[in-house]
Scaffold this motif. Structure first.
Motif, short mmCIF file in Angstrom:
data_model
loop_
_atom_site.label_atom_id
_atom_site.label_comp_id
_atom_site.label_asym_id
_atom_site.label_seq_id
_atom_site.Cartn_x
_atom_site.Cartn_y
_atom_site.Cartn_z
N LEU A 1 -4.97 19.29 5.74
CA LEU A 1 -5.08 18.39 6.89
C LEU A 1 -3.70 17.97 7.37
O LEU A 1 -2.78 17.77 6.58
CB LEU A 1 -5.90 17.15 6.51
CG LEU A 1 -7.35 17.43 6.14
CD1 LEU A 1 -8.01 16.19 5.55
CD2 LEU A 1 -8.13 17.91 7.36
N GLN A 2 -3.57 17.82 8.69
CA GLN A 2 -2.33 17.32 9.27
C GLN A 2 -2.35 15.80 9.23
O GLN A 2 -3.37 15.17 9.55
CB GLN A 2 -2.17 17.79 10.70
CG GLN A 2 -1.88 19.25 10.85
CD GLN A 2 -1.61 19.59 12.30
OE1 GLN A 2 -2.40 19.29 13.17
NE2 GLN A 2 -0.46 20.20 12.53
N VAL A 3 -1.20 15.23 8.87
CA VAL A 3 -1.08 13.78 8.73
C VAL A 3 0.12 13.30 9.53
O VAL A 3 1.18 13.92 9.49
CB VAL A 3 -0.90 13.39 7.24
CG1 VAL A 3 -0.74 11.90 7.08
CG2 VAL A 3 -2.05 13.92 6.39
N LYS A 4 -0.07 12.22 10.26
CA LYS A 4 1.04 11.57 10.95
C LYS A 4 1.25 10.21 10.30
O LYS A 4 0.38 9.35 10.34
CB LYS A 4 0.77 11.42 12.44
CG LYS A 4 1.96 10.82 13.17
CD LYS A 4 1.87 11.00 14.66
CE LYS A 4 3.16 10.47 15.29
NZ LYS A 4 3.16 10.62 16.74
N GLY B 1 0.80 -1.22 0.00
CA GLY B 1 0.00 0.00 0.00
C GLY B 1 0.82 1.26 0.00
O GLY B 1 0.29 2.37 0.05
N TYR B 2 2.14 1.09 -0.08
CA TYR B 2 3.05 2.24 0.06
C TYR B 2 2.85 3.31 -1.01
O TYR B 2 2.81 4.51 -0.71
CB TYR B 2 4.50 1.77 0.06
CG TYR B 2 5.48 2.91 0.00
CD1 TYR B 2 5.67 3.73 1.10
CD2 TYR B 2 6.19 3.19 -1.16
CE1 TYR B 2 6.54 4.80 1.05
CE2 TYR B 2 7.07 4.25 -1.22
CZ TYR B 2 7.24 5.06 -0.12
OH TYR B 2 8.09 6.12 -0.18
N LEU B 3 2.70 2.93 -2.26
CA LEU B 3 2.58 3.93 -3.33
C LEU B 3 1.29 4.73 -3.21
O LEU B 3 1.30 5.96 -3.36
CB LEU B 3 2.69 3.26 -4.70
CG LEU B 3 4.04 2.60 -5.01
CD1 LEU B 3 3.99 1.88 -6.35
CD2 LEU B 3 5.16 3.62 -4.97
N LEU B 4 0.19 4.05 -2.91
CA LEU B 4 -1.07 4.76 -2.73
C LEU B 4 -1.01 5.63 -1.47
O LEU B 4 -1.55 6.74 -1.46
CB LEU B 4 -2.24 3.78 -2.64
CG LEU B 4 -3.63 4.39 -2.50
CD1 LEU B 4 -3.94 5.38 -3.63
CD2 LEU B 4 -4.69 3.29 -2.44
N LYS B 5 -0.35 5.16 -0.42
CA LYS B 5 -0.21 5.96 0.80
C LYS B 5 0.45 7.30 0.48
O LYS B 5 0.01 8.34 0.96
CB LYS B 5 0.58 5.21 1.87
CG LYS B 5 0.68 6.01 3.18
CD LYS B 5 1.56 5.32 4.20
CE LYS B 5 2.98 5.43 3.76
NZ LYS B 5 3.98 5.49 4.79
N LYS C 1 -0.24 13.26 0.10
CA LYS C 1 -0.22 14.49 -0.70
C LYS C 1 -1.63 15.06 -0.83
O LYS C 1 -1.83 16.27 -0.66
CB LYS C 1 0.39 14.21 -2.07
CG LYS C 1 0.51 15.42 -2.95
CD LYS C 1 1.17 15.08 -4.27
CE LYS C 1 1.22 16.31 -5.17
NZ LYS C 1 1.68 16.00 -6.52
N PHE C 2 -2.60 14.22 -1.11
CA PHE C 2 -4.00 14.62 -1.23
C PHE C 2 -4.49 15.29 0.05
O PHE C 2 -5.11 16.36 0.02
CB PHE C 2 -4.85 13.39 -1.58
CG PHE C 2 -6.34 13.61 -1.54
CD1 PHE C 2 -6.99 14.27 -2.57
CD2 PHE C 2 -7.10 13.13 -0.48
CE1 PHE C 2 -8.37 14.45 -2.54
CE2 PHE C 2 -8.47 13.31 -0.44
CZ PHE C 2 -9.11 13.98 -1.47
N PHE D 1 -9.38 8.68 -3.29
CA PHE D 1 -9.58 10.05 -2.83
C PHE D 1 -11.07 10.32 -2.56
O PHE D 1 -11.42 10.99 -1.58
CB PHE D 1 -9.05 11.06 -3.84
CG PHE D 1 -7.58 10.97 -4.12
CD1 PHE D 1 -6.71 10.35 -3.23
CD2 PHE D 1 -7.06 11.49 -5.29
CE1 PHE D 1 -5.35 10.26 -3.49
CE2 PHE D 1 -5.70 11.42 -5.56
CZ PHE D 1 -4.85 10.80 -4.66
N ASP D 2 -11.94 9.81 -3.42
CA ASP D 2 -13.39 9.98 -3.23
C ASP D 2 -13.84 9.26 -1.95
O ASP D 2 -14.62 9.82 -1.17
CB ASP D 2 -14.15 9.45 -4.45
CG ASP D 2 -15.62 9.76 -4.38
OD1 ASP D 2 -15.98 10.93 -4.12
OD2 ASP D 2 -16.42 8.84 -4.60
#
Length: 150
Positions: A26-29, A10-14, A19-20, A116-117
């Motif tokens: 939004l903050q992402v950890k 799932g790394y590439l989609l992550k 980025k999205f 993304f949707d």
């Protein structure tokens, strides 16, 4: 803050999802993994689930090849309701009816546009409560019965 984690599948989609989310302000950890090298999905499912369960992060997103294994792992953490969603309808229902706090997606199942949707729907849908709250409480009671709740 949104917790996010994936295994190698799932790394590439992550990376696309981070980025999205950041483009939306939004903050992402990021709890890893950080490459396509083979790793074990339970490690990342647990890390994200613990961050959500402890309230360090408001919600979580998990990605593996199918989303199945990583969601099963996350659901072992008390207080977690991880929902594997393949479309926005499932994402909406997981929030409205189940108060899901982690979204699981399969990179090998959905592409970035669909992901993304799904994510947008998941993050922007509120829990309805009412009779659904009673059902979520029954889930919590199952955790208590087996002595796995906090």
């Amino acid at each position: 803050m949104i917790a996010i984690g994936s295994d190698h599948a799932g790394y590439l989609l992550k990376a696309d999802i981070i980025k999205f989310l950041e483009e939306k302000g939004l903050q992402v950890k990021d709890f890893g993994t950080n490459s396509c090298n083979s790793v074990d999905y339970p490690d990342f499912g647990q890390a994200v689930a613990e961050a959500v369960s402890s309230k360090e992060c408001e919600k979580g997103i998990l990605i593996c090849g199918t989303g199945i294994g990583i969601s099963i792992s996350a659901n072992k953490v008390p207080g977690i309701r991880a929902a594997l969603c393949t479309d926005s309808y499932m994402a909406r229902m997981s929030r409205q009816h189940n108060d899901a706090n982690i979204l699981a997606i399969g990179e090998r199942v959905v592409g970035p546009g669909v992901a993304f949707d799904i994510i947008e729907t998941f993050l922007n849908t509120e829990f309805l409560g009412g009779r659904h709250g009673n059902r979520v409480n029954k889930i919590s009671n199952i955790e208590k019965k087996y002595n796995i709740s906090k």
